[in-house]
Design an enzyme around this catalytic site. Structure first.
Site, PDB file in Angstrom:
ATOM      1  N   HIS A 121       0.853  -1.195   0.000  1.00 17.80           N
ATOM      2  CA  HIS A 121       0.000   0.000   0.000  1.00 17.80           C
ATOM      3  C   HIS A 121       0.883   1.236   0.000  1.00 17.80           C
ATOM      4  CE1 HIS A 121       0.721  -0.521   4.330  1.00 17.80           C
ATOM      5  NE2 HIS A 121       0.210   0.664   4.580  1.00 17.80           N
TER       6      HIS A 121
ATOM      7  N   HIS B 210       1.346   3.979   1.921  1.00 17.76           N
ATOM      8  CA  HIS B 210       1.876   4.728   3.075  1.00 17.76           C
ATOM      9  C   HIS B 210       3.410   4.837   3.024  1.00 17.76           C
ATOM     10  CE1 HIS B 210      -1.960   4.009   5.709  1.00 17.76           C
ATOM     11  NE2 HIS B 210      -2.092   5.018   4.889  1.00 17.76           N
TER      12      HIS B 210
ATOM     13  N   ASP C  77       5.705   4.729   5.183  1.00 13.78           N
ATOM     14  CA  ASP C  77       6.546   3.771   5.916  1.00 13.78           C
ATOM     15  C   ASP C  77       6.569   2.399   5.223  1.00 13.78           C
ATOM     16  OD1 ASP C  77       3.806   3.488   6.790  1.00 13.78           O
ATOM     17  OD2 ASP C  77       4.503   2.269   8.466  1.00 13.78           O
ATOM     18  N   HIS C  78       6.008   2.353   4.005  1.00 18.40           N
ATOM     19  CA  HIS C  78       6.070   1.125   3.187  1.00 18.40           C
ATOM     20  C   HIS C  78       6.682   1.373   1.822  1.00 18.40           C
ATOM     21  CE1 HIS C  78       3.411  -1.193   5.970  1.00 18.40           C
ATOM     22  NE2 HIS C  78       3.236   0.051   6.386  1.00 18.40           N
TER      23      HIS C  78
ATOM     24  N   HIS D   2      -7.443  -0.764   5.323  1.00 18.24           N
ATOM     25  CA  HIS D   2      -6.408   0.109   5.903  1.00 18.24           C
ATOM     26  C   HIS D   2      -6.151   1.251   4.912  1.00 18.24           C
ATOM     27  CE1 HIS D   2      -2.855   1.250   8.185  1.00 18.24           C
ATOM     28  NE2 HIS D   2      -2.138   1.188   7.091  1.00 18.24           N
TER      29      HIS D   2
ATOM     30  N   ASP E 121      -0.118  -3.948   6.226  1.00 16.08           N
ATOM     31  CA  ASP E 121      -0.798  -3.466   7.435  1.00 16.08           C
ATOM     32  C   ASP E 121      -2.239  -3.972   7.512  1.00 16.08           C
ATOM     33  OD1 ASP E 121       1.484  -2.105   8.103  1.00 16.08           O
ATOM     34  OD2 ASP E 121       0.687  -0.097   7.757  1.00 16.08           O
TER      35      ASP E 121
ATOM     36  N   HIS F  66       4.726  -4.592  10.925  1.00 17.32           N
ATOM     37  CA  HIS F  66       5.042  -3.874  12.175  1.00 17.32           C
ATOM     38  C   HIS F  66       5.151  -4.827  13.361  1.00 17.32           C
ATOM     39  CE1 HIS F  66       4.362   0.293  10.730  1.00 17.32           C
ATOM     40  NE2 HIS F  66       3.463  -0.264   9.934  1.00 17.32           N
TER      41      HIS F  66
END
Ligand code: FE
Ligand code: ZN
Length: 241
Positions: free
Chosen positions: A56, A58, A60-61, A114, A133, A171
């Site tokens: 996805h 985001h 942090d990905h 998400h 996530d 995570h």
């Protein structure tokens, strides 16, 4: 298992997964939050990164996409529905598509909620799934761009995978998820014994993922919710907590 999978902890609680297929020599990165630690680990293993797979959009990905591509010339695959938000994406995929690392195939699963276009990658032959996530150890992703109905449906989809399937989530949220799970099901013996184990592992500074479908079926309050309403109530309570 013909895949070697290395966990790279980055930022405060992210895991980036480095996946090597030895027959082809290909190496793939799932959800690189950052570039440098991933490039350093690949080098230490003697591997050259040929692909990135994003679950996805985001940051942090995907934050490491551009840097890893610049350093290696790798090909980036990600969700078609989020293509305009994924840096340097080359190949757009959606549920039902098949992607390959060497000759090993992974099925793309649509798991929106998400984020609206969130996907997961399932290597059936390897009994391994990279879920970003969507599913966590004893938890699930927050509903930023989707509904409880959608995430409940994702749980139904994921629980059809083989019990031994290793679930590689993005995570280290296990301990806080488990504390919440205990408030929901204080008498679940599988949960209390898993949490004792998780607490001991975290005390030693150890990672608690990957998890398995069997463990999630036994202990995850979101996978175990019996209806959309119960799921929604649990998700809301966890968000408040
Ligand atoms: Fe996310
Ligand atoms: Zn994340």
């Amino acid at each position: 298992m013909s895949l070697q999978i290395v966990r790279i902890p980055v930022l405060s609680d992210n895991y980036v997964w480095l996946v090597h297929e030895s027959v082809s020599g290909e190496t793939m990165v799932v959800d690189p939050a950052v570039a440098d630690p991933v490039l350093i680990e690949a080098k230490a293993q003697g591997w050259t990164i040929t692909q990135i797979w994003n679950t996805h959009w985001h940051g942090d990905h995907t934050g490491g996409n551009a840097g890893i591509k610049a350093a290696t010339g790798c090909t980036i695959t990600g969700p078609a529905a989020e293509a305009e938000r994924i840096p340097a994406i080359d190949r757009l995929v959606a549920g039902g598509d098949c992607v390959k690392l060497g000759e090993i195939e992974a099925a793309v699963m649509d798991v929106p909620a998400h984020t609206a276009g969130h996907i997961a990658y399932h290597f059936a032959s390897e009994k391994a799934a990279f879920v970003g996530d969507t599913l966590f150890a004893m938890g699930c992703g927050r509903l930023f761009e989707g509904t409880a109905e959608q995430m409940y449906a994702n749980m139904r989809k994921l629980e059809t995978l083989d019990d031994e399937t290793l679930i590689y989530c993005a995570h280290e949220y296990t301990q806080s998820n488990g504390r919440f799970a205990l408030t929901v099901e204080p008498n679940n013996m599988a949960l209390t014994s898993r949490m004792a184990q998780v607490d001991a592992m975290r005390l030693r500074g150890e990672a608690t993922v990957p998890t398995t479908i069997a463990d999630e079926k036994a202990t995850n309050p979101f996978m175990r919710a019996a209806s959309v309403a119960e799921f929604a109530e649990r998700r809301a309570a966890k968000d408040r907590g």
